[in-house]
Design an enzyme around this catalytic site. Structure first.
Site, PDB file in Angstrom:
ATOM      1  N   LYS A  88       1.833   2.327  -4.481  1.00  0.00           N
ATOM      2  CA  LYS A  88       3.205   1.991  -3.996  1.00  0.00           C
ATOM      3  C   LYS A  88       4.151   3.514  -4.264  1.00  0.00           C
ATOM      4  CE  LYS A  88       0.587  -1.874  -2.048  1.00  0.00           C
ATOM      5  NZ  LYS A  88       0.788  -2.643  -1.417  1.00  0.00           N
ATOM      6  N   GLU A  90      -8.841  -4.353   2.127  1.00  0.00           N
ATOM      7  CA  GLU A  90      -8.401  -5.383   2.154  1.00  0.00           C
ATOM      8  C   GLU A  90      -7.072  -5.905   2.393  1.00  0.00           C
ATOM      9  OE1 GLU A  90      -5.729  -2.789  -1.664  1.00  0.00           O
ATOM     10  OE2 GLU A  90      -4.757  -2.234   0.593  1.00  0.00           O
ATOM     11  N   GLU A 144      -0.641   0.265   4.813  1.00  0.00           N
ATOM     12  CA  GLU A 144       0.520   0.472   5.036  1.00  0.00           C
ATOM     13  C   GLU A 144       1.110   1.657   5.726  1.00  0.00           C
ATOM     14  OE1 GLU A 144       1.893  -0.114   0.940  1.00  0.00           O
ATOM     15  OE2 GLU A 144       1.057  -2.547   1.567  1.00  0.00           O
ATOM     16  N   SER A 152      -3.349  -9.296  -3.778  1.00  0.00           N
ATOM     17  CA  SER A 152      -2.805  -9.805  -4.942  1.00  0.00           C
ATOM     18  C   SER A 152      -4.208 -10.135  -5.947  1.00  0.00           C
ATOM     19  CB  SER A 152      -2.601 -11.407  -4.101  1.00  0.00           C
ATOM     20  OG  SER A 152      -1.357 -11.366  -3.580  1.00  0.00           O
ATOM     21  N   ASN A 191      -2.578   1.468  -7.179  1.00  0.00           N
ATOM     22  CA  ASN A 191      -2.031   1.775  -6.146  1.00  0.00           C
ATOM     23  C   ASN A 191      -0.321   1.465  -6.595  1.00  0.00           C
ATOM     24  OD1 ASN A 191      -0.821   2.761  -3.888  1.00  0.00           O
ATOM     25  ND2 ASN A 191      -1.704   1.067  -2.599  1.00  0.00           N
ATOM     26  N   HIS A 214      -4.361   3.189   4.212  1.00  0.00           N
ATOM     27  CA  HIS A 214      -4.349   2.276   3.524  1.00  0.00           C
ATOM     28  C   HIS A 214      -3.443   1.780   4.339  1.00  0.00           C
ATOM     29  CE1 HIS A 214      -1.476  -1.293   1.534  1.00  0.00           C
ATOM     30  NE2 HIS A 214      -2.439  -0.892   0.610  1.00  0.00           N
ATOM     31  N   GLY A 273       0.507  -8.237  -0.984  1.00  0.00           N
ATOM     32  CA  GLY A 273       2.232  -8.432  -1.193  1.00  0.00           C
ATOM     33  C   GLY A 273       2.153  -9.327  -0.954  1.00  0.00           C
ATOM     34  N   GLY A 320      -2.124  -3.574  -6.458  1.00  0.00           N
ATOM     35  CA  GLY A 320      -0.041  -3.350  -6.216  1.00  0.00           C
ATOM     36  C   GLY A 320      -0.028  -3.970  -7.135  1.00  0.00           C
TER      37      GLY A 320
HETATM   38  P1  13P Z   1      -0.687  -6.316  -4.423  1.00  0.00           P
HETATM   39  O1  13P Z   1      -2.243  -6.480  -5.931  1.00  0.00           O
HETATM   40  O2  13P Z   1       0.105  -6.190  -4.449  1.00  0.00           O
HETATM   41  O3  13P Z   1      -1.027  -7.248  -3.323  1.00  0.00           O
HETATM   42  O4  13P Z   1      -1.108  -4.982  -3.174  1.00  0.00           O
HETATM   43  C1  13P Z   1      -2.710  -4.897  -3.004  1.00  0.00           C
HETATM   44  C2  13P Z   1      -2.171  -3.071  -2.250  1.00  0.00           C
HETATM   45  O5  13P Z   1      -2.553  -3.438  -1.138  1.00  0.00           O
HETATM   46  C3  13P Z   1      -3.408  -2.305  -3.447  1.00  0.00           C
HETATM   47  O6  13P Z   1      -3.657  -0.676  -2.405  1.00  0.00           O
END
Ligand code: 13P
Length: 251
Positions: free
Chosen positions: A11, A166, A96, A212, A9, A94, A172, A233
């Site tokens: 983003k 997640e 976010e 992560s 992803n 998601h 992140g 991510g």
């Molecule tokens: P990270 O791998 O950057 O922590 O993000 C995970 C994520 O939100 C994937 O959709």
């Protein structure tokens, strides 16, 4: 036997030109893997990424869609637009989107239904905040999300979905859930799916972990019984993504 999924992803990262450069650099390495691989770019880079990956088995997903069929919804993208462009999967719910764009489980449920109606593979995200985890309510929170997000979705349609657990506190942050913490919740999700549908359906639905994940920790996570791959991510924007793609998993 559930085929492991590795999905990047991106983003709000990668311009179309950056996407081109990156895909050209990793293309050979991510093609032909045992795992099912998805690249999920921002909308504007999708056509370019699809054309670059045309001669590979890598699939392309989108990060969002709108639940209405079409019409006066400025700024939104429909399921039909995605399938017409060659998109095969879509991330829904998601954290976010839930947090910054006020998406609740009712909206997410409608998006899930629209994606299924158009033959897109939904990658439905769920996850708890640090506060909820510290209150000891993580499992309860996730079970509620799954129940509401799948409301009115029949068994055969549920089988078309991929779920991604997640935990918000692991996204992140570099703070990955331990493989036992991730496995515990993914097992709870499967238990909930058994209640909502039946054991066979629950055993057929892929459940991913996200938060992560990197080349160093993915093997241990993917080896867990109820973790069928990862939604990646940050590491999905780097050459190390190719190592994650190649990580084998027996389940
Ligand atoms: P990270 O791998 O950057 O922590 O993000 C995970 C994520 O939100 C994937 O959709």
């Amino acid at each position: 036997m559930r085929r492991t999924v590795v999905a990047a992803n991106w983003k709000m990262n990668m311009t179309p030109s950056q996407a081109e450069e990156f895909i050209n650099a990793i293309k050979t390495d991510i093609n032909g893997a045992d795992n099912e691989v998805f690249i999920i770019p921002p909308f504007i880079a999708i056509p370019k990424v699809i054309s670059l990956l045309e001669d590979t088995d890598v699939k392309v997903g989108a990060q969002n869609l709108y639940f209405e069929e079409k019409g006066a919804f400025t700024g939104e993208i429909s399921a039909e637009m995605l399938t017409d462009a060659g998109v095969e999967a879509v991330v829904i719910g998601h954290s976010e989107r839930r947090e910054y764009f006020s998406e609740d489980d009712e909206i997410i449920n409608k998006k899930l239904k629209k994606a299924i109606e158009h033959g897109l593979t939904p990658i439905l995200c769920c996850g708890e905040s640090l506060e909820t985890r510290e209150e000891g309510k993580a499992a309860e929170w996730i079970e509620r999300q799954i129940t509401q997000d799948f409301d009115g979705i029949g068994r055969e349609d549920a089988l078309k979905c991929i779920i991604a657990y997640e935990p918000i506190w692991a996204i992140g942050t570099g703070k990955v859930a331990t493989s036992d913490q991730a496995e515990e919740i993914c097992a709870k999700i499967r238990e909930k799916l058994t209640q909502l549908y039946d054991q066979e359906a629950a055993d057929g639905i892929r459940i991913l972990y996200g938060g992560s994940v990197n080349a160093g920790n993915c093997a241990e996570l993917f080896a867990k019984d109820n973790i069928d791959g990862g939604l990646i991510g940050g590491a999905g924007l780097k050459p190390e993504f190719t190592d994650i793609v190649k990580t084998g998993s027996p389940n």
